[in-house]
Design an enzyme around this catalytic site. Structure first.
Site, PDB file in Angstrom:
ATOM      1  N   ASP A   1      85.387  22.651  33.821  1.00  0.00           N
ATOM      2  CA  ASP A   1      85.875  21.379  33.309  1.00  0.00           C
ATOM      3  C   ASP A   1      86.750  21.684  32.093  1.00  0.00           C
ATOM      4  O   ASP A   1      86.294  22.300  31.122  1.00  0.00           O
ATOM      5  CB  ASP A   1      84.683  20.490  32.910  1.00  0.00           C
ATOM      6  CG  ASP A   1      85.128  19.093  32.484  1.00  0.00           C
ATOM      7  OD1 ASP A   1      86.208  18.975  31.873  1.00  0.00           O
ATOM      8  OD2 ASP A   1      84.391  18.132  32.742  1.00  0.00           O
TER       9      ASP A   1
ATOM     10  N   PHE B   1      79.047  17.982  29.527  1.00  0.00           N
ATOM     11  CA  PHE B   1      79.338  16.563  29.304  1.00  0.00           C
ATOM     12  C   PHE B   1      78.476  15.712  30.248  1.00  0.00           C
ATOM     13  O   PHE B   1      78.267  16.091  31.393  1.00  0.00           O
ATOM     14  CB  PHE B   1      80.830  16.325  29.561  1.00  0.00           C
ATOM     15  CG  PHE B   1      81.317  14.996  29.089  1.00  0.00           C
ATOM     16  CD1 PHE B   1      81.587  14.773  27.744  1.00  0.00           C
ATOM     17  CD2 PHE B   1      81.500  13.960  29.982  1.00  0.00           C
ATOM     18  CE1 PHE B   1      82.034  13.530  27.305  1.00  0.00           C
ATOM     19  CE2 PHE B   1      81.959  12.713  29.547  1.00  0.00           C
ATOM     20  CZ  PHE B   1      82.225  12.505  28.212  1.00  0.00           C
TER      21      PHE B   1
ATOM     22  N   ARG C   1      82.771  14.527  14.528  1.00  0.00           N
ATOM     23  CA  ARG C   1      83.705  15.410  15.229  1.00  0.00           C
ATOM     24  C   ARG C   1      85.121  15.110  14.740  1.00  0.00           C
ATOM     25  O   ARG C   1      85.560  13.964  14.774  1.00  0.00           O
ATOM     26  CB  ARG C   1      83.571  15.136  16.727  1.00  0.00           C
ATOM     27  CG  ARG C   1      84.214  16.163  17.600  1.00  0.00           C
ATOM     28  CD  ARG C   1      83.912  15.906  19.062  1.00  0.00           C
ATOM     29  NE  ARG C   1      84.556  14.688  19.543  1.00  0.00           N
ATOM     30  CZ  ARG C   1      84.638  14.343  20.826  1.00  0.00           C
ATOM     31  NH1 ARG C   1      84.095  15.105  21.755  1.00  0.00           N
ATOM     32  NH2 ARG C   1      85.232  13.228  21.187  1.00  0.00           N
TER      33      ARG C   1
ATOM     34  N   TYR D   1      93.973  12.118  28.981  1.00  0.00           N
ATOM     35  CA  TYR D   1      94.108  11.136  27.897  1.00  0.00           C
ATOM     36  C   TYR D   1      93.668  11.697  26.545  1.00  0.00           C
ATOM     37  O   TYR D   1      93.768  11.029  25.536  1.00  0.00           O
ATOM     38  CB  TYR D   1      93.325   9.849  28.211  1.00  0.00           C
ATOM     39  CG  TYR D   1      91.911  10.063  28.694  1.00  0.00           C
ATOM     40  CD1 TYR D   1      90.894  10.346  27.802  1.00  0.00           C
ATOM     41  CD2 TYR D   1      91.604   9.989  30.047  1.00  0.00           C
ATOM     42  CE1 TYR D   1      89.598  10.551  28.240  1.00  0.00           C
ATOM     43  CE2 TYR D   1      90.306  10.192  30.509  1.00  0.00           C
ATOM     44  CZ  TYR D   1      89.311  10.480  29.593  1.00  0.00           C
ATOM     45  OH  TYR D   1      88.027  10.682  30.035  1.00  0.00           O
ATOM     46  N   LYS D   2      93.169  12.943  26.534  1.00  0.00           N
ATOM     47  CA  LYS D   2      92.757  13.556  25.267  1.00  0.00           C
ATOM     48  C   LYS D   2      93.960  14.311  24.689  1.00  0.00           C
ATOM     49  O   LYS D   2      94.896  13.691  24.222  1.00  0.00           O
ATOM     50  CB  LYS D   2      91.535  14.446  25.502  1.00  0.00           C
ATOM     51  CG  LYS D   2      90.311  13.606  25.880  1.00  0.00           C
ATOM     52  CD  LYS D   2      89.117  14.393  26.343  1.00  0.00           C
ATOM     53  CE  LYS D   2      87.975  13.421  26.693  1.00  0.00           C
ATOM     54  NZ  LYS D   2      86.929  14.040  27.500  1.00  0.00           N
TER      55      LYS D   2
HETATM   56  C1  LIG Z   1      86.115  13.314  28.424  1.00  0.00           C
HETATM   57  C2  LIG Z   1      85.369  14.156  29.388  1.00  0.00           C
HETATM   58  C3  LIG Z   1      85.123  13.720  30.696  1.00  0.00           C
HETATM   59  C4  LIG Z   1      85.528  12.339  31.105  1.00  0.00           C
HETATM   60  O1  LIG Z   1      85.464  12.081  32.479  1.00  0.00           O
HETATM   61  P1  LIG Z   1      86.122  10.748  33.022  1.00  0.00           P
HETATM   62  O2  LIG Z   1      85.851  10.771  34.471  1.00  0.00           O
HETATM   63  O3  LIG Z   1      87.565  10.770  32.655  1.00  0.00           O
HETATM   64  O4  LIG Z   1      85.476   9.587  32.332  1.00  0.00           O
HETATM   65  C5  LIG Z   1      84.486  14.590  31.569  1.00  0.00           C
HETATM   66  N1  LIG Z   1      84.108  15.830  31.179  1.00  0.00           N
HETATM   67  C6  LIG Z   1      84.335  16.276  29.917  1.00  0.00           C
HETATM   68  C7  LIG Z   1      83.931  17.660  29.522  1.00  0.00           C
HETATM   69  C8  LIG Z   1      84.951  15.442  28.982  1.00  0.00           C
HETATM   70  O5  LIG Z   1      85.147  15.863  27.737  1.00  0.00           O
END
Ligand SMILES: *Cc1c(COP(=O)(O)O)cnc(C)c1O
Length: 416
Positions: free
Chosen positions: A202, A125, A376, A227-228
Site C-alpha cells: 500500500d 491502515f 501528525r 488525494y494525499k
Molecule cells: C489513506 C489511506 C487509505 C485510504 O483508502 P481509501 O479507500 O481511499 O479510503 C488506505 N490505506 C492507507 C495506508 C492510507 O493511508
C-alpha cells in the site's frame, strides 16, 4: 532573529522546489497547513483543467468519451513514469484504494491455490486490515496479523518469521500512516518471493512523497491513493500497480465491462484484456481522473528524487525544533529519527495530543491528530516552506508554554 528562523530562511532561499508553492491555490497565506498527507492542496492547473473538463462535457456530450475512455491508462502511465519509476502499462487509475486492495488481494489468493494464509500487520491502515479480514473470512483463510511497533514501523525479521509454505499473500504499507516509518520494501519483497507468496504494497503515504523501489524490489502488486501527496482532491480515484509479467496470469474478482476485450462488442461471456486494463471494473471517474493527471504531472515535473530529499530535510528541521522546544514540555518524537527510515510526515506524542491539535487549529496551524495521542505533521515538499515548519512549531511551543490546550475539550470529534 533567532538562529532557527535564520536557518529556515536560508533553507528556503536555497530550496530548488521553492517555486512550486506558487503553482498551488493558497487562499490564506497566514494559515500553516501541515495536513497535506491527509488532503493535499489544490494545484492551480487542476482548477483550470477541471473547469475545462466541465465545459467539454457541456459541449462534447457523449463524444467526449472518445477521449475519456483512455484517461485511466494515460494517468496510470504518468504515475508509472513520473512518480513510481516503473514502466508505462503497469499502473492504472481506478476505484478507491480499499477496492483496489480487495481486487488485487483476491487475485493474488486465487493465484496461489492451496495456500490458506494472508499476512499483514496490526499497525496497517484500518481499511487494509478490514478488507483483508473480510477476504480471509469469506474464503476460510487465516489472516496472520504481525505485531508492529507503532512508532518505529514493521520489522523485516518479524515478517520473515511469519512466512511459510502456507502463505499466499503478504500485504503491508510501505510508509506507515501514523508514524511515517518506512518498511524495507527490498528485503520484505524478497522474503515474500522466497516463500512463494505474492507481495502487495500500500503506497498511500509513499506516492508523491518518497522514492518507491517497486521495480528494484521486484514487488508484485501495489495500490495507493492520490488525494494525499499527489494533490488530486477529495475522493479522487486511486491507482493500482501490477508488474507487467504478472498481468495476464492474474484475474480480479470483479468482472466488469471495462476490463473486457473489445468492450463495445458487448460480448456474452467475460473475456478480459491481457493488459493492466483488466483490473478496471466500470465507468471511470473522468473529472477525478483529470485532477490526478494534473497532480501527478506536478510531482513528475518537480522530480520525485528532489521531492523526497526536501521532505527528509523538512522532517529533520522539524525534529530539531521539537527536540529544542517541545521535549521540555513532555512531547516526544513518535517517528523514526533517521530520515532514510521516515516518509513525508513527522509524528509527535503527548498524552493531551487531541487538545493540543485543537489549540493549534485555533492558532492558525492545521496538524492532524491520530489515535493514540499523536500529533501528525504533514510536510508536503511541493508547497511547505521551512518557515512554515518554524511557524507551526513556534505556535506549538506557545500552546505548551501558555497551556492554551487545556481550554479545549478532551473528547474527540467524529472526524480526526
Ligand atoms: C489513506 C489511506 C487509505 C485510504 O483508502 P481509501 O479507500 O481511499 O479510503 C488506505 N490505506 C492507507 C495506508 C492510507 O493511508
Amino acid at each position: 532573529m533567532t538562529d532557527y528562523l535564520r536557518q529556515a530562511r536560508d533553507l528556503d532561499a536555497a530550496d530548488p522546489l521553492a517555486g512550486f508553492r506558487d503553482r498551488f491555490v493558497i487562499a490564506d497565506d497566514h494559515l500553516v497547513y501541515l495536513d497535506g498527507n491527509s488532503l493535499g492542496r489544490l494545484p492551480v492547473s487542476t482548477r483550470d483543467r477541471l473547469h475545462r473538463a466541465i465545459d467539454e462535457w457541456g459541449t462534447d456530450l457523449i463524444q467526449g468519451w472518445e477521449r475519456w475512455i483512455t484517461l485511466s491508462r494515460e494517468v496510470g502511465d504518468v504515475l508509472a513514469t513520473g512518480v513510481l519509476d516503473v514502466s508505462p502499462g503497469e499502473v492504472l487509475l481506478s476505484d478507491s484504494t480499499s477496492v483496489n486492495l480487495y481486487k488485487l488481494a483476491a487475485a493474488a489468493c486465487d493465484a496461489r491455490p492451496g495456500r490458506r494464509v494472508i499476512v499483514t500487520d496490526d499497525d496497517n491502515f484500518p481499511t487494509d486490515r478490514y478488507v483483508l479480514e473480510g477476504l480471509a473470512d469469506a474464503r476460510g483463510m487465516e489472516l496472520r496479523v504481525l505485531k508492529t511497533d507503532i512508532d518505529l514501523g514493521i520489522s523485516t525479521a518479524t515478517v520473515r518469521e511469519a512466512l511459510d509454505g502456507d502463505v499466499a499473500l503478504v500485504a503491508l504499507s510501505h510508509v506507515a500512516y501514523r508514524s511515517g516509518a518506512v518498511a524495507d520494501m527490498m528485503a520484505i519483497s524478497d522474503a515474500a518471493r522466497g516463500a512463494g507468496a505474492l507481495m502487495l504494497w500500500d503506497l498511500c503515504h509513499s506516492a508523491g512523497a518518497v522514492r518507491v523501489p517497486l521495480r528494484a524490489s521486484g514487488a508484485d502488486l501495489a495500490v495507493g491513493c492520490t488525494y494525499k501527496h499527489l494533490n488530486a482532491g477529495p475522493g479522487a480515484p486511486a491507482f493500482l500497480y501490477v508488474r507487467s509479467d504478472l498481468q495476464a496470469a492474474l484475474r480480479q474478482p470483479i468482472w466488469g465491462w471495462f476490463g473486457q476485450r473489445n468492450q463495445f462488442d458487448m460480448g456474452v461471456a467475460y473475456d478480459p484484456v491481457e493488459s493492466v486494463e483488466r483490473f478496471q471494473v466500470g465507468t471511470p471517474p473522468v473529472l477525478g481522473g483529470y485532477a490526478v493527471l494534473e497532480g501527478a504531472r506536478l510531482t513528475a515535473e518537480a522530480g520525485i528524487g528532489r521531492v523526497a530529499e526536501k521532505g527528509a530535510a523538512l522532517g529533520a528541521y522539524a525534529i530539531a525544533l521539537a527536540d529544542a522546544w517541545l521535549a521540555p514540555h513532555g512531547i516526544r518524537l513518535a517517528s523514526p529519527r533517521d530520515s532514510a527510515r521516515r516518509g513525508g510526515h513527522v509524528t509527535l506524542y503527548h498524552p493531551r495530543a487531541w487538545q493540543i491539535s485543537q489549540a493549534l487549529r485555533a492558532a492558525g496551524v492545521v496538524p492532524d491528530f491520530r489515535t493514540p495521542d499523536r500529533l501528525r505533521l504533514g510536510l508536503a515538499p511541493l508547497y511547505t516552506r521551512f518557515q512554515d515548519v518554524y511557524a507551526g512549531l513556534a505556535a506549538l511551543r506557545e500552546v505548551m508554554e501558555t497551556e492554551a490546550h487545556l481550554r479545549f475539550p478532551e473528547r474527540h470529534s467524529r472526524v480526526t
